[in-house]
Design an enzyme around this catalytic site. Structure first.
Site, PDB file in Angstrom:
ATOM      1  N   HIS A  57       0.824  -1.211   0.000  1.00 28.78           N
ATOM      2  CA  HIS A  57       0.000   0.000   0.000  1.00 28.78           C
ATOM      3  C   HIS A  57       0.858   1.260   0.000  1.00 28.78           C
ATOM      4  O   HIS A  57       0.371   2.342   0.324  1.00 28.78           O
ATOM      5  CB  HIS A  57      -0.916   0.024   1.221  1.00 28.78           C
ATOM      6  CG  HIS A  57      -1.703  -1.219   1.412  1.00 28.78           C
ATOM      7  ND1 HIS A  57      -2.578  -1.682   0.453  1.00 28.78           N
ATOM      8  CD2 HIS A  57      -1.751  -2.113   2.429  1.00 28.78           C
ATOM      9  CE1 HIS A  57      -3.119  -2.814   0.886  1.00 28.78           C
ATOM     10  NE2 HIS A  57      -2.635  -3.103   2.076  1.00 28.78           N
ATOM     11  N   ASP A 110      -5.276  -7.600  10.838  1.00 25.66           N
ATOM     12  CA  ASP A 110      -4.615  -6.441  11.448  1.00 25.66           C
ATOM     13  C   ASP A 110      -5.128  -6.202  12.860  1.00 25.66           C
ATOM     14  O   ASP A 110      -4.361  -5.992  13.795  1.00 25.66           O
ATOM     15  CB  ASP A 110      -4.855  -5.176  10.609  1.00 25.66           C
ATOM     16  CG  ASP A 110      -4.020  -5.165   9.328  1.00 25.66           C
ATOM     17  OD1 ASP A 110      -3.197  -6.079   9.148  1.00 25.66           O
ATOM     18  OD2 ASP A 110      -4.195  -4.250   8.513  1.00 25.66           O
ATOM     19  N   HIS A 219      -6.890  -4.547  -1.307  1.00 26.86           N
ATOM     20  CA  HIS A 219      -6.160  -5.816  -1.383  1.00 26.86           C
ATOM     21  C   HIS A 219      -6.606  -6.654  -2.568  1.00 26.86           C
ATOM     22  O   HIS A 219      -6.392  -7.858  -2.589  1.00 26.86           O
ATOM     23  CB  HIS A 219      -6.384  -6.645  -0.114  1.00 26.86           C
ATOM     24  CG  HIS A 219      -5.961  -5.963   1.122  1.00 26.86           C
ATOM     25  ND1 HIS A 219      -6.809  -5.176   1.855  1.00 26.86           N
ATOM     26  CD2 HIS A 219      -4.766  -5.929   1.756  1.00 26.86           C
ATOM     27  CE1 HIS A 219      -6.155  -4.697   2.891  1.00 26.86           C
ATOM     28  NE2 HIS A 219      -4.920  -5.136   2.858  1.00 26.86           N
TER      29      HIS A 219
END
Lengths: 331, 210
Positions: A57, A110, A219
């Site tokens: 990212h 995450d 993603h």
């Protein structure tokens, strides 16, 4: 797949080494576990602001390590969350006596790994809090999904809270400001192509020449709807409408408009899209007071863009204007 | 007859052997509704657990549990690492510094583990996760402990209930984790996390003579 890499297995490590070489005055890099840390960390008496997540990212998150923004970033493998021990290492490396605030994008991996790290660090006596960013209006927040994803809004949270930490604000204040920014920020993205993960070798999804996917994450996961490709005017309106309705943003509101490239959409298109978004907001009486345009929350080599709107108040605006000195953002 | 640190280390060796024996089965279960790494990740984690216990021998059950937690957290990865790690971490906190655990202490440790998994993963009963094995296991453990059962019996009844809970996940539609993206297609398969939870509890129970 054509990429300028040696080996898919070393892509993240190679990028980190290159970052360290490119920005020795701003940051230092650790391997095993992989960390990107402010050159002058730990910064005595100031809250450590730490973020991270899967790689791919860029410049999120390592490009935002430096004065006035992140104290450390914890990169995982491509599109894969780092493990708690890496996050703990970042907490230990930046331990300043003022506590640490973790900025976490709302993805199951995450959230689980960062919150576990916070709990473990707490057992060791560190004062660690976590704030979850969930600004993506494409995902219906319901009991049947993992909730809204964290996307472009993360950059704004990191900049604004980073400024508060740089001013020497307490952990409680930094956390409160972070929660306020999260509550006032919304995003929506579109893809024209899928991203190609280096070890996969082919795009995560393919779209026809005449197709676009609205409401995508970062993603290569699927979006809300696959629609016929259209001119920029219509595309930008389709991104902006659901954002405006969600908070909602109303006539007379002061906002920051962030027009983001997903990695492969060039600036010539991005500026065009930004101009359209500005015009549509002006027509509604929503006042754009601050802007950010560029590739700041990307998805490898995906063609596409996202729009992020943040409702501004005096304090948040001042913190946005504070100086920042990182690889990707500086004023 | 309580559960000492030595008993617990024996139980973890048995758990690691069971995970290793069922590695392929867990991978298969995860292949159909997840990302096909559960057996691999759990096996890697529990190999690391026993390797660590061979080099550093904690002196209390709580210290054993904490060492297991940190090892799992740093080696398993994905969602299972933090979830199993948190379960052992909260169990460690629940048992404190005691040198030996009685039936109620074992039940309390299981309950703390369940609460940790729920706090971390936010899953509720029926979401088709490891929680569907843990909830009945904790209920059975508490009932057995209240009846005065020793740790071995508490674990045996917990394991039995966990297996029934895992089997009952088969028809469910997943509402958490990667399987939730499959929607209705996740029905018809046992949840791999529920299965590994039941397998571990069985191994812990069978490792004990009392």
């Amino acid at each position: 797949m054509k990429k300028i890499i040696n080996d898919p297995a070393t892509v993240v490590a190679d990028a980190l080494n290159g970052m360290a070489a490119a920005h020795p005055e701003l940051l230092r890099v650790r391997t095993d576990p992989a960390l990107i840390v402010r050159a002058d960390a730990p910064v005595t008496g100031k809250v450590a602001l730490i973020s991270g997540g899967g790689s791919g990212h860029e410049p999120l998150h390592g490009g935002f390590v430096g004065a006035g923004m992140l104290t450390a970033a914890v990169p995982g493998a491509v599109f894969t969350s780092p493990t708690p021990d890496a996050v703990q290492a970042a907490i230990a490396e930046t331990e300043s006596g003022a506590g640490a605030l973790l900025v976490v994008k709302n993805y199951t991996g995450d959230v689980l790994n960062f919150e576990t790290a916070a709990e473990l660090a707490g057992l060791e006596g560190a004062d660690v809090r976590a704030v979850i960013v969930d600004d993506d209006v494409a995902v219906k927040d319901s009991t049947h999904t993992a909730g809204r994803r964290g996307v472009g809004g993360t950059v704004l949270v990191e900049k604004i809270v980073g400024a508060a930490a740089e001013r020497g604000e307490s952990l409680e204040r930094c956390e409160a400001i972070a929660r306020r920014v999260v509550a006032q920020v919304r995003s929506m993205g579109v893809a024209l192509t899928g991203p190609t993960v280096p070890h996969a070798g082919e795009p995560s999804f393919t779209l026809g020449e005449d197709e676009m996917e609205i409401g995508i994450g970062i993603h290569g996961e699927p979006g809300r709807r696959r629609l016929p490709m259209e001119r920029a005017d219509g595309l930008v309106a389709k991104l902006l409408e659901p954002i405006l309705e969600d908070l909602p943003f109303a006539e007379g509101d002061d906002v920051l408009l962030f027009t983001n490239s997903m990695g492969a959409t060039p600036l010539i298109e991005l500026y065009g899209a930004h101009g359209i978004a500005e015009r549509l907001l002006a027509e509604r009486g929503v006042r754009v007071r601050r802007r950010l345009v560029g590739p700041f929350t990307t998805s490898l080599d995906m063609q596409g863009m996202s729009l992020t709107l943040l409702k501004l108040d005096d304090e948040i605006t001042e913190l946005w204007d504070d100086p920042v000195r990182t690889a990707a953002l500086r004023w | 007859m309580g559960c000492t640190a030595t008993d617990m280390i024996g139980a973890l060796h048995a758990g690691a052997a069971t995970v290793s024996a069922h590695r392929d089965e867990l991978i298969q279960l995860d292949r159909v509704i997840g990302d096909a790494d559960h057996g691999e990740n759990m096996d890697r984690g529990f190999r690391a657990v026993v390797a660590k216990l061979d080099t550093a021998v904690p002196e209390t059950p709580g210290a054993v549990l904490k060492q297991v937690a940190t090892t799992l957290i740093s080696t398993v990865g994905g969602a299972s690492g933090p979830l199993y790690g948190t379960a052992f971490l909260r169990a460690a906190a629940a048992v404190g510094d005691a040198l030996e655990l009685d039936g109620p202490a074992v039940a309390a440790a299981l309950q703390a583990g369940l609460e940790g998994v729920v706090a971390r993963g936010k899953a509720v009963a029926g979401d088709k996760t490891m929680v569907d094995a843990l909830i009945p296991a904790v209920d059975a453990a508490k009932a057995a402990a209240a009846d005065g059962a020793a740790p071995a019996r508490v674990l045996a009844l917990a394991a039995e209930a966990a297996h029934a809970g895992a089997e009952a996940t088969e028809p469910l539609v997943a509402r958490k984790g990667r399987a939730s993206y499959l929607g209705d297609r996740s029905a018809g398969h046992v949840d791999p996390g529920a299965r590994s939870t039941a397998l571990l509890l069985s191994a812990f129970a069978e490792s004990r003579s009392v």
